[in-house]
Enzyme design. Structure first.
Site, PDB file in Angstrom:
ATOM      1  CG  HIS A 358       1.541   0.819  -2.841  1.00 21.28           C
ATOM      2  ND1 HIS A 358       0.288   1.332  -2.565  1.00 21.28           N
ATOM      3  CD2 HIS A 358       1.674  -0.057  -1.901  1.00 21.28           C
ATOM      4  CE1 HIS A 358      -0.331   0.899  -1.615  1.00 21.28           C
ATOM      5  NE2 HIS A 358       0.578   0.029  -0.995  1.00 21.28           N
ATOM      6  N   GLY A 359       4.155   2.629  -6.140  1.00 19.54           N
ATOM      7  CA  GLY A 359       5.147   2.814  -7.001  1.00 19.54           C
ATOM      8  C   GLY A 359       4.481   2.637  -8.565  1.00 19.54           C
TER       9      GLY A 359
END
Length: 465
Positions: A358-359
């Site tokens: 996701h980051g």
């Protein structure tokens, strides 16, 4: 044209880039429908590749296709040159490039402010590239060394580059999913497997299921637009929130998480409609009489299953379903040594992989660590529930309710980190409700180590527990 886009964007309360993305995203439905009429498998692969690249260009600009090309080329070269290691090599290279893009573009900040870029699509594409390489790697192994999913999805022969790119960009599925297997894509394109003509007659019509998905998308967007002015990120950081008591703060956190989910429900409903109308969403026939077609290959969320989950363990089965399946097949299962049972390490490693995907924002990492704790706590409740004899139904039902309430509490508490992203905001908001969603699962895990009920003799625990 630019003025029309600006006026339209302001009318619905989004930025021009987001409006452009939404228009291209909805356009995946007619583009996917047209795929049904393209002649020959090669023509279908080429159409999938070109239409996907064109929609990416319209949505994100030319640079997006250059970004997409990097992991696709790296993955394909790994399969051509280093087949015995192409799975792990593509995993490392694909995630390495994705992390680099996350760091460079810091997309989470743009998403919070209503912007958008190609990083979200790159996330989906990375999973498809890795699954293809790992399945090709599995084609070298003996059947007895493979799990059932590996046997089903493994690739014996190298796909052509056109087939490979068609798979990656087909039906605009790289925009928001769903993730599906190369083997399924081949069989669908070539009308083999469940897509082959049978005595049951012609291929089932996708229109009913497509309309259902579109109606669901409409309801989801309407509810999101109604709720978001009242329950949003600025509200979590506003002075009114600071002046509230514990229960009102907790309620606002719940409503903020509840509201945010309807945006994802809308996006996944549109992508589901696109894949269904192409025919790829078909997943077989029911066992009922008369038989009915099933269209759950493209299903990415079970809305009622999420909102009324009786256990946190059920959430990966009903939320972002295809990515959860990917994580199970390509991370969780492959970390379990033969002859041994999975434990908290496999769960935490899988959730950490999801967080990095996701980051690299602290909020994402905290959310997925919280998820691992939440699921581990649910397993304790489940074991206690299973140990209660059937004669004590009241106690058993009470534990079911406690498990439901626990899931609602910890899920929406944890989701705050996913929404605000920064470490400072996440810890401040968790602290505003006395870290209740962190303390609860830890207490359950500790109690589970102290209170170990005897295993039930008449029923086995479900595998997912």
């Amino acid at each position: 044209m630019a003025l029309e886009m600006e006026s339209m964007a302001s009318a619905i309360g989004v930025s021009v880039p987001v409006l452009r993305f939404l228009l291209c995203f909805v356009a995946t439905i007619p583009v996917s429908f047209t795929h049904r009429f393209v002649p020959s498998p090669f023509g279908k692969h080429l159409y999938a590749a070109l239409s996907g690249a064109f929609l990416s260009y319209l949505s994100f600009g030319f640079s997006s296709n250059l970004h997409f090309l990097v992991p696709m080329v790296l993955g394909y070269l790994s399969m051509v040159l280093f087949r015995p290691y192409c799975g792990i090599l593509t995993f490392l290279l694909g995630f390495g490039y994705l992390i680099g893009c996350h760091v460079y573009y810091m997309s989470g900040d743009a998403w919070k402010e209503g912007g958008i870029d190609a990083t979200g699509a790159l996330m989906v594409l990375t999973l498809k590239v890795i699954s293809c390489a790992m399945s090709y790697n599995d084609g070298l192994l003996k059947e007895e060394e493979l799990r059932e999913a590996q046997k089903k999805n493994r690739l014996i022969e190298l796909p052509s580059f056109t087939e490979y790119v068609g798979y990656c960009l087909c039906c605009g599925s790289h925009f928001a999913g769903p993730v599906f297997e190369m083997k399924d894509y081949f069989e669908w394109t070539e009308r083999k497997g469940i897509w082959a003509p049978t005595e049951k007659g012609p291929a089932p019509s996708p229109f009913g299921a497509t309309i259902q998905a579109l109606l669901q998308a409409t309801v989801c967007m309407a509810l999101y637009l109604y709720l978001i002015p009242q329950y949003n990120i600025p509200g979590l950081n506003g002075p009114a929130y600071q002046g509230w008591g514990f229960w009102k703060r907790l309620g606002y956190q719940y409503m903020s998480g509840f509201t945010a989910r309807w945006k994802y429900y809308f996006i996944w409903s549109i992508s589901e409609a696109a894949v269904i109308i192409s025919g790829l969403g078909f997943s077989g026939w029911t066992d009922t009489s008369p038989t009915k077609p099933k269209w759950d290959r493209a299903k990415n969320v079970d809305i009622l299953g999420v909102e009324f989950a009786k256990s946190s363990v059920q959430l990966p089965l009903v939320w972002n379903i295809q990515v959860s399946t990917w994580l199970r097949h390509y991370v969780y299962d492959r970390l379990v040594q033969k002859g041994k049972k999975p434990g908290f390490f496999q769960l935490l490693a899988t959730q950490t992989t999801s967080a990095v995907w996701h980051g690299l924002y602290p909020g994402y990492i905290i959310f997925f660590v919280q998820s691992a704790l939440m699921i581990a706590g649910s397993r304790v409740l489940y074991r206690w529930q299973q140990a209660i004899p059937s004669s004590m139904n009241v106690v058993k039902n009470l534990l079911v309710f406690i498990s439901f309430a626990y899931t609602v509490l910890v899920l929406n508490y944890s989701a705050v980190g996913f929404m605000v992203l920064t470490l400072q905001e996440t810890l401040a908001l968790y602290g505003s409700v006395y870290y209740i969603g962190t303390i609860a699962p830890i207490v359950l895990i500790l109690l589970g180590n102290m209170i170990k009920p005897a295993k039930p003799s008449r029923s086995k625990a479900r595998k997912e527990q």
